[in-house]
Design an enzyme around this catalytic site. Structure first.
Site, short mmCIF file in Angstrom:
data_model
loop_
_atom_site.label_atom_id
_atom_site.label_comp_id
_atom_site.label_asym_id
_atom_site.label_seq_id
_atom_site.Cartn_x
_atom_site.Cartn_y
_atom_site.Cartn_z
N GLY A 89 0.83 -1.20 0.00
CA GLY A 89 0.00 0.00 0.00
C GLY A 89 0.86 1.25 0.00
N LEU A 90 0.35 2.30 0.61
CA LEU A 90 1.04 3.58 0.68
C LEU A 90 1.45 4.09 -0.69
CD1 LEU A 90 3.35 3.19 3.80
CD2 LEU A 90 1.26 4.54 3.60
N CYS A 91 0.53 3.95 -1.65
CA CYS A 91 0.87 4.49 -2.96
C CYS A 91 -0.32 5.30 -3.49
CB CYS A 91 1.28 3.40 -3.92
SG CYS A 91 0.27 1.94 -3.86
N GLY A 92 -0.89 6.12 -2.63
CA GLY A 92 -1.94 7.02 -3.06
C GLY A 92 -3.17 6.28 -3.55
#
Lengths: 293, 141
Positions: A89-92
């Site tokens: 995750g952590l990709c907008g």
């Protein structure tokens, strides 16, 4: 008013968050370059492949003898959606956007009375689709152990899909992925892979009059190449996706770093104000104490 | 008339080489063939074998495991499933390729008990693979 110690702790914690997001941004930037290179390197093959397939498909056409992968099953009842997302995750909005497009299509197909089956590639898309569309999941491909996507990985997915097609499990297959436009823009895209669609070669420059000999004959070559076309399409999509993921992460982390910076500025001002207030208070106490004497 | 052709060897992962070649020997599915300048347009599938490129700079050889080739008047493109420069193909790697082909044959024999077609294809693939190894002095076992 929060006390000074709390404020100081908060500033420290936001600072370390900023360090992490900054580091992630830089890692994503390095990975993005590699992913882009990989996508670039694969392009000549895909282009040439599609050019040859386009010519072949145009000459064999939709005749009776054409392989089923090109012609289709003649029906349009069961749709297979292959949703490709990332493992992390952590990709907008990267994963959410792909999942959204797939969900829209799934809802539309279902309302038309079609049957929908879903294969997910990558953990994140699976998670975000599970609640509404969990009952349509037929398979999941996990790439969390794969460091660099190779052609063999794509072939694995393709074999899986082709086996299901041969078993008559679906009529139409589409892949969902994000096309890499640039670092800030990734376009969620749906591409139909079965029955295969190839752009007819554009007129003059390819020399439409060139008559090719085929060895073995056209149908045999097509039968050999079409399964490879599925693998090639999936491979190209996976590489696009890889680049898009890193691009999305890079800009998301860039934003996060900037937000953390703003937050630190705001907190520092608040910290200084409260410190000043404390000092002023103490001064007033001292002065009024002295006056009372 | 030019006496060289543009030769490109690409695998799905990258472009391996792109040179002006005088002749290119290609292991076609129905027999080896040599492409030179002004060859008639032809599209053929490949069997596992050696692609040999002869250019002004000398000779180069690549092992391919399958794919197809497109030949026309001004160029030869080989689109290989896997392509490895001859010097990079080690005994170990080759063993893996043979093992894959053997595995494929076993699976074909299992799934298509009454259809000789796919089994023969897989058997031929294995035989071609082994023949390629013999030619290069590598053993698959």
């Amino acid at each position: 008013m929060p006390n000074l110690k709390d404020l100081k702790n908060r500033i420290e914690s936001v600072k370390s968050t900023r360090k992490i997001t900054k580091a992630m941004q830089m890692v994503a930037a390095a990975k993005l370059r590699r992913a882009q290179e990989a996508a670039e390197a694969a392009r000549p093959y895909t282009e040439r492949f599609n050019a040859v397939m386009g010519r072949l498909a145009a000459s064999v056409g939709k005749s009776e003898g054409a392989p089923r992968l090109l012609r289709g099953t003649g029906e349009d009842q069961t749709h297979l959606l292959i949703v490709m997302t990332s493992e992390r995750g952590l990709c907008g909005g990267f994963n959410a956007n792909i999942a959204k497009l797939a969900k829209q299509d799934a809802t539309k197909l279902l309302s038309e009375g079609k049957t929908v089956k879903i294969i997910t590639v990558g953990k994140k898309g699976r998670d975000s689709m599970r609640r509404e569309y969990g009952q349509y999941f037929v398979d999941h491909v996990d790439f969390s152990d794969v460091k660099r996507i190779g052609y063999a990985d794509a072939q694995g997915v393709a074999t899986e899909v082709l086996n299901r097609f041969d078993a008559g499990e679906f009529d139409v297959a589409k892949i969902y992925f994000a096309e890499f436009e640039n670092v800030v823009t990734q376009i969620p895209t749906a591409q139909q892979i079965i029955p295969a669609k190839f752009d007819a070669p554009s007129g003059e420059d390819t020399g439409a009059e060139t008559l090719y000999d085929y060895e073995p004959d056209e149908t045999a070559i097509l039968a050999d190449l079409l399964p490879r076309g599925v693998a090639t399409a999936i491979f190209a999509a996976l590489l696009e996706n890889g680049a898009s993921e890193q691009g999305a992460r890079m800009s998301a982390m860039d934003n996060a770093t900037r937000n953390a910076g703003e937050m630190i500025d705001k907190l520092t001002i608040e910290y200084n104000r409260s410190r000043q207030a404390v000092i002023t208070n103490e001064l007033i106490e001292i002065i009024s104490g002295a006056e009372a004497l | 008339m030019a006496d060289t052709v543009q030769f490109d060897l690409v695998s799905p992962e990258r472009l391996l080489t792109s040179v002006q070649a005088r002749e290119v020997q290609i292991p076609g599915a129905e027999g080896d063939l040599t492409a030179m300048a002004d060859h008639a347009p032809l599209i053929t599938t490949l069997r596992p074998g050696i692609v040999r490129v002869i250019s002004d700079k000398g000779e180069d050889e690549y092992a391919v495991t399958g794919g197809f080739a497109e030949i026309n008047a001004d160029g030869v493109s080989v689109l290989a499933e896997q392509a490895i420069h001859r010097t990079d193909l080690t005994q170990e790697h080759f063993k893996k390729l043979v093992a894959e082909a053997t595995d494929r044959l076993a699976r074909a024999q299992e799934t298509f008990k009454n259809e000789p077609g796919p089994v023969d294809d897989a058997a031929k693939l294995l035989a071609d693979m082994v023949a390629m190894g013999d030619h290069m002095g590598l053993s698959g076992y």
